[in-house]
Write a protein that holds these residues in place. Structure first.
Motif, PDB file in Angstrom:
ATOM      1  N   LEU A   1       7.907 -17.150  14.550  1.00 58.06           N
ATOM      2  CA  LEU A   1       7.805 -15.857  13.981  1.00 58.06           C
ATOM      3  C   LEU A   1       6.329 -16.140  12.948  1.00 58.06           C
ATOM      4  N   GLN A   2       5.408 -15.107  13.196  1.00 63.76           N
ATOM      5  CA  GLN A   2       4.383 -15.317  12.294  1.00 63.76           C
ATOM      6  C   GLN A   2       3.513 -13.929  12.369  1.00 63.76           C
ATOM      7  N   THR A   3       2.466 -13.744  11.543  1.00 68.17           N
ATOM      8  CA  THR A   3       1.770 -12.549  11.550  1.00 68.17           C
ATOM      9  C   THR A   3       1.599 -12.024  12.512  1.00 68.17           C
ATOM     10  N   ASP A   4       1.806 -10.569  12.585  1.00 64.85           N
ATOM     11  CA  ASP A   4       1.265  -9.688  13.871  1.00 64.85           C
ATOM     12  C   ASP A   4       0.509  -8.615  13.553  1.00 64.85           C
ATOM     13  N   SER A   5      -0.919  -8.895  13.051  1.00 60.03           N
ATOM     14  CA  SER A   5      -1.674  -7.844  12.191  1.00 60.03           C
ATOM     15  C   SER A   5      -1.664  -6.472  12.915  1.00 60.03           C
ATOM     16  N   ARG A   6      -1.623  -6.637  14.229  1.00 57.94           N
ATOM     17  CA  ARG A   6      -1.875  -5.326  14.988  1.00 57.94           C
ATOM     18  C   ARG A   6      -0.716  -4.348  14.711  1.00 57.94           C
ATOM     19  N   ASN A   7       0.455  -4.838  14.507  1.00 58.54           N
ATOM     20  CA  ASN A   7       1.758  -4.209  14.015  1.00 58.54           C
ATOM     21  C   ASN A   7       2.114  -4.122  12.458  1.00 58.54           C
ATOM     22  N   ASP A   8       1.001  -4.420  11.727  1.00 59.39           N
ATOM     23  CA  ASP A   8       1.369  -4.492  10.275  1.00 59.39           C
ATOM     24  C   ASP A   8       2.541  -5.328   9.953  1.00 59.39           C
ATOM     25  N   ILE A   9       2.948  -6.559  10.474  1.00 58.21           N
ATOM     26  CA  ILE A   9       3.664  -7.679   9.989  1.00 58.21           C
ATOM     27  C   ILE A   9       2.715  -8.929   9.532  1.00 58.21           C
ATOM     28  N   VAL A  10       2.961  -8.964   8.104  1.00 55.70           N
ATOM     29  CA  VAL A  10       2.003 -10.026   7.710  1.00 55.70           C
ATOM     30  C   VAL A  10       2.852 -11.177   6.909  1.00 55.70           C
TER      31      VAL A  10
ATOM     32  N   VAL B   1       2.073 -10.795  -6.075  1.00 54.18           N
ATOM     33  CA  VAL B   1       2.393 -10.930  -4.770  1.00 54.18           C
ATOM     34  C   VAL B   1       3.801 -10.217  -4.531  1.00 54.18           C
ATOM     35  N   LEU B   2       3.755  -9.169  -3.785  1.00 58.55           N
ATOM     36  CA  LEU B   2       5.073  -8.496  -3.599  1.00 58.55           C
ATOM     37  C   LEU B   2       5.330  -8.527  -2.182  1.00 58.55           C
ATOM     38  N   ARG B   3       6.604  -9.043  -1.917  1.00 63.07           N
ATOM     39  CA  ARG B   3       7.300  -9.286  -0.552  1.00 63.07           C
ATOM     40  C   ARG B   3       8.586  -8.512  -0.500  1.00 63.07           C
ATOM     41  N   GLN B   4       8.876  -8.139   0.814  1.00 62.45           N
ATOM     42  CA  GLN B   4       9.993  -7.300   1.067  1.00 62.45           C
ATOM     43  C   GLN B   4      10.910  -8.173   1.981  1.00 62.45           C
ATOM     44  N   VAL B   5      12.089  -7.795   2.243  1.00 58.54           N
ATOM     45  CA  VAL B   5      13.273  -8.471   3.111  1.00 58.54           C
ATOM     46  C   VAL B   5      13.192  -7.644   4.318  1.00 58.54           C
ATOM     47  N   ALA B   6      13.210  -8.219   5.487  1.00 57.23           N
ATOM     48  CA  ALA B   6      13.238  -7.776   6.685  1.00 57.23           C
ATOM     49  C   ALA B   6      14.343  -8.444   7.456  1.00 57.23           C
ATOM     50  N   ILE B   7      15.110  -7.991   8.599  1.00 53.37           N
ATOM     51  CA  ILE B   7      15.629  -8.667   9.670  1.00 53.37           C
ATOM     52  C   ILE B   7      15.330  -8.401  10.933  1.00 53.37           C
TER      53      ILE B   7
ATOM     54  N   GLN C   1       4.897  -9.763   3.521  1.00 49.63           N
ATOM     55  CA  GLN C   1       4.396  -8.953   2.712  1.00 49.63           C
ATOM     56  C   GLN C   1       4.609  -7.365   2.673  1.00 49.63           C
ATOM     57  N   ALA C   2       4.601  -6.880   1.436  1.00 46.32           N
ATOM     58  CA  ALA C   2       4.564  -5.559   1.280  1.00 46.32           C
ATOM     59  C   ALA C   2       3.410  -4.689   1.778  1.00 46.32           C
ATOM     60  N   LEU C   3       3.607  -3.649   2.289  1.00 46.12           N
ATOM     61  CA  LEU C   3       2.527  -2.941   2.914  1.00 46.12           C
ATOM     62  C   LEU C   3       2.320  -1.490   2.056  1.00 46.12           C
ATOM     63  N   PRO C   4       0.977  -1.038   2.119  1.00 50.22           N
ATOM     64  CA  PRO C   4      -0.170  -1.553   2.888  1.00 50.22           C
ATOM     65  C   PRO C   4      -0.711  -2.952   2.179  1.00 50.22           C
TER      66      PRO C   4
ATOM     67  N   ALA D   1       9.507   0.887   3.040  1.00 50.82           N
ATOM     68  CA  ALA D   1       7.999   0.427   3.185  1.00 50.82           C
ATOM     69  C   ALA D   1       7.234   1.420   2.477  1.00 50.82           C
ATOM     70  N   THR D   2       7.384   2.669   2.196  1.00 48.33           N
ATOM     71  CA  THR D   2       6.788   3.782   1.799  1.00 48.33           C
ATOM     72  C   THR D   2       7.390   4.229   0.406  1.00 48.33           C
ATOM     73  N   LEU D   3       6.637   4.704  -0.542  1.00 45.02           N
ATOM     74  CA  LEU D   3       7.258   5.211  -1.641  1.00 45.02           C
ATOM     75  C   LEU D   3       6.327   6.364  -2.264  1.00 45.02           C
ATOM     76  N   TRP D   4       6.759   7.057  -3.077  1.00 46.15           N
ATOM     77  CA  TRP D   4       6.059   7.965  -3.996  1.00 46.15           C
ATOM     78  C   TRP D   4       5.806   7.507  -5.228  1.00 46.15           C
ATOM     79  N   ARG D   5       4.556   7.698  -5.681  1.00 48.79           N
ATOM     80  CA  ARG D   5       4.089   7.116  -7.016  1.00 48.79           C
ATOM     81  C   ARG D   5       3.716   8.148  -8.011  1.00 48.79           C
ATOM     82  N   ALA D   6       4.155   8.148  -9.154  1.00 46.04           N
ATOM     83  CA  ALA D   6       3.840   9.029 -10.301  1.00 46.04           C
ATOM     84  C   ALA D   6       2.446   8.836 -10.815  1.00 46.04           C
ATOM     85  N   PRO D   7       1.746   9.666 -11.431  1.00 43.30           N
ATOM     86  CA  PRO D   7       0.356   9.175 -11.831  1.00 43.30           C
ATOM     87  C   PRO D   7       0.469   8.183 -12.819  1.00 43.30           C
ATOM     88  N   ALA D   8      -0.817   7.442 -13.077  1.00 41.78           N
ATOM     89  CA  ALA D   8      -0.864   6.534 -14.195  1.00 41.78           C
ATOM     90  C   ALA D   8      -0.743   7.136 -15.414  1.00 41.78           C
TER      91      ALA D   8
END
Length: 457
Positions: A265-274, A306-312, A295-298, A365-372
């Motif tokens: 199991l390793q990075t697959d850049s083409r499919n955004d798995i980092v 360093v922001l990581r997320q859990v996948a299965i 790694q969290a995307l993008p 993997a996607t979120l909405w963000r309020a302004p700064a």
């Protein structure tokens, strides 16, 4: 530089696995992209790493490092269906309660939870650069220190290496073993193992160095077809080089020889798995799965965090006891898990914010963000006037406070208050507000606040 990195029905590390696995079948509904609506990966809404998953009495528990780089507590997620998760922090360990003069200033990370032959549950966790052990009657707790207030493995056991990432393995004869070890400055990782006595705390003999080729950290032991498979991580979790390898031996003490098809199991850049890694293996519905962080995307996100997320994903164990290559995905269901999350009432965003739909796309993997600066509002159109019960909010960080207000309207012109301004923490944040409305307006009064999902019931 210290770092975290970590591990999940009864987990495979807690019992031997003998499995003739079926070939991989790509789920027909698998989203092709990381930002697709309805993606099943990431599994959890937020930034977490080093996951450990267990199942007790029909409830799933995931224990994990809280990113970025750990916290004074651990994260614990629970679910009855494997898709909808609730966040909490167990009462132990904490940085204050599990710390020694030699543990260093690094945080709490990398838990391993296992049920022992004596019926109790044990957690092996890194605090700073040391390993601590706790015990509980249930994964839900209450967790308590099991070693008289001192580390099980002190930093000075082998000061040239990191004394972190401990993982327990229970063989099919009931004998328990503990594996651990990492390297300093992202190089020279070493793996140690020791047999444990029935109390799961006392060492039965001297620890041994069993480091296989290309090992850096995060050992996870499993057994298949009578052989011992030591799986582990290699590379740098802050970059795109992190990966999962494995080595095979005839005994729990090795010698371990890296498998010909490692890494799996390793990075697959083409499919955004980092940088997938620091994993655990578990079974559900008669199949095997690998739970890991990536790694969290993008990616890269910029800055030092360093922001990581859990996948299965599915793990196929061949009849000869070797592992097939893992195909990392952004979606696909898990046997025994609910095929879809409870999304609540579907809604469409109202207004000119092109990113507002991310808060309703059922994708962590996607979120909405309020302004700064200042506050921001999301307005949801339910499509017709209907009765609603309340909202469930999944904020970007489950451990931080966010201030919310909720209003409702039948026509989008006249609004009534449902939830007065107040600060909330956790995930999901559950806000009851029974009303009859077509439009619901959520105002976020916390600058730069992120929101993974807003579910309306």
């Amino acid at each position: 530089m210290p770092r975290p990195t970590r591990r999940p029905s009864p987990r495979i590390g807690a019992r031997a696995l003998l499995l003739l696995a079926a070939p991989w079948v790509l789920a027909a509904d698998q989203p092709a992209r990381w930002d697709a609506t309805g993606a099943a990966n990431p599994l959890l809404p937020g930034y977490f790493a080093d996951p450990s998953i267990v199942n007790d009495r029909g409830r799933w528990y995931i224990f994990a490092t809280i990113d970025p780089w750990g916290d004074d507590r651990l994260g614990m997620w629970t679910s009855e269906n494997g898709r909808d998760w609730r966040f909490a922090t167990p009462e132990w360990p904490t940085k204050a309660a599990a710390s020694s003069p030699t543990s260093g200033d690094a945080k709490v990370w990398a838990p391993s939870v296992v049920k022992a032959a004596n019926g109790r549950w044990y957690m092996y966790v890194s605090v700073g650069s040391e390993v601590w052990v706790g015990t509980a009657p249930s994964p839900a707790g209450p967790w308590r220190d099991a070693n008289h207030g001192k580390p099980l493995i002190a930093r000075d056991f082998a000061p040239a290496y990191h004394m972190i990432d401990a993982e327990a393995f229970i063989d099919d004869d009931g004998q328990a073993y503990l594996y651990w070890g990492s390297g300093l400055h992202w190089v020279n990782g070493h793996c140690f193992v020791v047999r444990l006595k029935p109390d799961m705390v006392t060492f039965d003999g001297e620890p041994r160095d069993v480091t296989p080729a290309n090992y850096f950290e995060a050992p996870f032991m499993m057994k298949a077809n009578g052989r011992y498979l030591l799986t582990y991580s290699d590379g740098n979790t802050t970059k795109d080089s992190y990966k999962v390898r494995y080595a095979i031996a005839a005994t729990p003490f090795g010698p371990f020889r890296e498998a010909a098809n490692s890494p799996i199991l390793q990075t697959d850049s083409r499919n955004d798995i980092v940088s997938p890694g620091h994993h655990t293996v578990f079974r559900s519905g008669g199949r095997s799965y690998i739970l890991y962080h990536r790694q969290a995307l993008p990616w890269p996100q910029g800055g030092d965090a360093v922001l990581r997320q859990v996948a299965i994903d599915r793990l196929v164990i061949r009849g000869d006891g070797t592992l097939a290559q893992v195909r990392p995905t952004h979606g696909g269901s898990v046997a025994g898990f609910s095929p879809a999350r409870d999304k609540g009432l579907r809604w469409k965003p109202v207004g000119g914010d092109s990113t507002a739909g991310r808060a309703g796309d059922d994708n962590y993997a996607t979120l909405w963000r309020a302004p700064a600066t200042g506050k921001a509002a999301l307005t949801a159109d339910l499509g017709s006037v209907r009765r609603i019960k309340g909202s469930r909010l999944r904020p970007e960080f489950a451990t931080r406070n966010y201030r919310y207000t909720i209003e409702a309207s039948r026509d989008g012109q006249r609004w009534s208050s449902l939830v007065a301004p107040a600060s909330h923490t956790g995930s999901p944040v559950t806000l009851p507000h029974p009303a009859t409305a077509r439009y619901v307006r959520l105002t976020v009064e916390t600058a730069n606040a992120g929101l993974w999902e807003w579910s309306i019931d």
